[in-house]
Design a protein around this motif. Sequence first.
Motif, PDB file in Angstrom:
ATOM      1  N   ASN A 124      44.185  27.206   4.044  1.00  0.00           N
ATOM      2  CA  ASN A 124      44.084  27.517   2.623  1.00  0.00           C
ATOM      3  C   ASN A 124      42.976  28.560   2.426  1.00  0.00           C
ATOM      4  O   ASN A 124      42.180  28.824   3.332  1.00  0.00           O
ATOM      5  N   SER A 125      42.912  29.129   1.254  1.00  0.00           N
ATOM      6  CA  SER A 125      41.989  30.242   1.034  1.00  0.00           C
ATOM      7  C   SER A 125      41.744  30.366  -0.459  1.00  0.00           C
ATOM      8  O   SER A 125      42.698  30.530  -1.228  1.00  0.00           O
ATOM      9  N   TYR A 126      40.468  30.240  -0.849  1.00  0.00           N
ATOM     10  CA  TYR A 126      40.132  30.244  -2.279  1.00  0.00           C
ATOM     11  C   TYR A 126      38.905  31.112  -2.540  1.00  0.00           C
ATOM     12  O   TYR A 126      38.066  30.753  -3.349  1.00  0.00           O
ATOM     13  N   HIS A 127      38.795  32.207  -1.809  1.00  0.00           N
ATOM     14  CA  HIS A 127      37.530  32.944  -1.894  1.00  0.00           C
ATOM     15  C   HIS A 127      37.767  34.422  -2.159  1.00  0.00           C
ATOM     16  O   HIS A 127      38.817  34.956  -1.821  1.00  0.00           O
ATOM     17  N   HIS A 128      36.748  35.063  -2.753  1.00  0.00           N
ATOM     18  CA  HIS A 128      36.816  36.514  -2.866  1.00  0.00           C
ATOM     19  C   HIS A 128      35.585  37.165  -2.246  1.00  0.00           C
ATOM     20  O   HIS A 128      35.630  38.335  -1.898  1.00  0.00           O
TER      21      HIS A 128
ATOM     22  N   LEU B 174      32.854  27.076   7.577  1.00  0.00           N
ATOM     23  CA  LEU B 174      34.282  27.404   7.559  1.00  0.00           C
ATOM     24  C   LEU B 174      34.622  28.086   6.240  1.00  0.00           C
ATOM     25  O   LEU B 174      34.169  27.646   5.172  1.00  0.00           O
ATOM     26  N   GLN B 175      35.418  29.139   6.316  1.00  0.00           N
ATOM     27  CA  GLN B 175      35.820  29.828   5.096  1.00  0.00           C
ATOM     28  C   GLN B 175      36.906  29.048   4.344  1.00  0.00           C
ATOM     29  O   GLN B 175      37.083  29.210   3.146  1.00  0.00           O
ATOM     30  N   PHE B 176      37.587  28.182   5.067  1.00  0.00           N
ATOM     31  CA  PHE B 176      38.682  27.416   4.451  1.00  0.00           C
ATOM     32  C   PHE B 176      38.222  25.984   4.166  1.00  0.00           C
ATOM     33  O   PHE B 176      37.067  25.622   4.422  1.00  0.00           O
TER      34      PHE B 176
ATOM     35  N   ARG C  23      48.591  29.789   1.954  1.00  0.00           N
ATOM     36  CA  ARG C  23      48.031  29.713   3.309  1.00  0.00           C
ATOM     37  C   ARG C  23      48.032  31.113   3.918  1.00  0.00           C
ATOM     38  O   ARG C  23      48.904  31.918   3.616  1.00  0.00           O
ATOM     39  N   HIS C  24      47.035  31.381   4.774  1.00  0.00           N
ATOM     40  CA  HIS C  24      47.138  32.561   5.633  1.00  0.00           C
ATOM     41  C   HIS C  24      46.744  32.156   7.044  1.00  0.00           C
ATOM     42  O   HIS C  24      46.081  31.140   7.269  1.00  0.00           O
ATOM     43  N   CYS C  25      47.174  32.972   7.975  1.00  0.00           N
ATOM     44  CA  CYS C  25      46.964  32.689   9.388  1.00  0.00           C
ATOM     45  C   CYS C  25      45.517  32.974   9.792  1.00  0.00           C
ATOM     46  O   CYS C  25      44.919  33.931   9.267  1.00  0.00           O
TER      47      CYS C  25
ATOM     48  N   LYS D 290      45.886  38.011   1.704  1.00  0.00           N
ATOM     49  CA  LYS D 290      45.505  37.474   0.393  1.00  0.00           C
ATOM     50  C   LYS D 290      44.572  36.286   0.615  1.00  0.00           C
ATOM     51  O   LYS D 290      44.980  35.288   1.220  1.00  0.00           O
ATOM     52  N   HIS D 291      43.324  36.388   0.121  1.00  0.00           N
ATOM     53  CA  HIS D 291      42.362  35.297   0.331  1.00  0.00           C
ATOM     54  C   HIS D 291      42.216  34.405  -0.894  1.00  0.00           C
ATOM     55  O   HIS D 291      41.476  33.423  -0.856  1.00  0.00           O
ATOM     56  N   ILE D 292      42.858  34.787  -1.975  1.00  0.00           N
ATOM     57  CA  ILE D 292      42.954  33.856  -3.114  1.00  0.00           C
ATOM     58  C   ILE D 292      44.241  34.192  -3.843  1.00  0.00           C
ATOM     59  O   ILE D 292      44.597  35.362  -3.989  1.00  0.00           O
TER      60      ILE D 292
ATOM     61  N   ILE E 160      35.921  37.229   9.257  1.00  0.00           N
ATOM     62  CA  ILE E 160      35.477  36.026   9.970  1.00  0.00           C
ATOM     63  C   ILE E 160      35.707  34.803   9.089  1.00  0.00           C
ATOM     64  O   ILE E 160      35.248  34.761   7.950  1.00  0.00           O
ATOM     65  N   GLU E 161      36.419  33.835   9.613  1.00  0.00           N
ATOM     66  CA  GLU E 161      36.792  32.654   8.809  1.00  0.00           C
ATOM     67  C   GLU E 161      36.099  31.381   9.277  1.00  0.00           C
ATOM     68  O   GLU E 161      36.279  30.320   8.664  1.00  0.00           O
ATOM     69  N   ALA E 162      35.326  31.447  10.363  1.00  0.00           N
ATOM     70  CA  ALA E 162      34.599  30.263  10.837  1.00  0.00           C
ATOM     71  C   ALA E 162      33.464  30.718  11.747  1.00  0.00           C
ATOM     72  O   ALA E 162      33.633  31.668  12.520  1.00  0.00           O
TER      73      ALA E 162
HETATM   74 MN   LIG Z   1      40.618  33.328   3.699  1.00  0.00          MN
END
Ligand SMILES: [Mn+2]
Length: 234
Positions: A170-174, A209-211, A147-149, A136-138, A195-197
């Motif tokens: 944290n994650s607030y994106h779609h 950074l995605q977070f 939060r996700h790992c 879940k990214h949002i 990819i988160e960074a």
């Molecule tokens: Mn995310």
Amino acid sequence: MTKKVLIVSRRQIRKNKPINWVSEIYATILCARGIMPVFVPIAETTKTVLQEYLFDYDGLMMVEGGDVNPQLYGDNYDNPEELDLIKDDIETACFKHAYARDKAILGFCRGLHIINVMLGGTLHHDVHEYNNNLVKHIDYEHYDEHRHCITIIPNTPLHSWYNQNEIKVNSYHHQGIKELGKGLVAMATANDGLIEAVYAPEKKFLVGLQFHPERMLAEYQGNQQVFDSFINAL
Ligand SMILES: [Mn+2]
């Protein structure tokens, strides 16, 4: 001389009028380190003075915002969220300027997406279509707590800042990175492979950074290191 960091603001309608805003936390973090945040407004006429902003600055921070226009990465998706073509226009102009001069650039979330798209990469319009909700990214129900790992790739700046192989972010994106832009290297992935960074090893400091480390400062020492490293590169 005090170093200056440009931050392009965001627009919203408040009391029937468009206003510009930037989350206060960026100013708090930069000012605490003696850096001057310079907010670049989004208005129909900003472009006429943009060169003046780009005449004297040391770095660019690209922060939260709505979707990047899918047309910028060659997509016809016609149902994006909160498009702002003027913000896209101003932010991409700032990015091109900073990138060409090897100024320090730090992007969060939408900022990461702009970096990727400007370097020829593409985006998923909705990561949950791509990952079948595996991660879940949002989470609108637990917006700030969610939060996700992520798994951090060794021998990257991100690893040196956090000094851990896995952290919870944290994650607030779609939107999310689909194909990586030229010159970018992944520094972390979520469990769905997203990819988160990223960073660009050939540049002085180009990190996306995605977070949002600024919204979870107390959780890891590494969150401060992100900003310290950016500021050291100004
Ligand atoms: Mn995310």
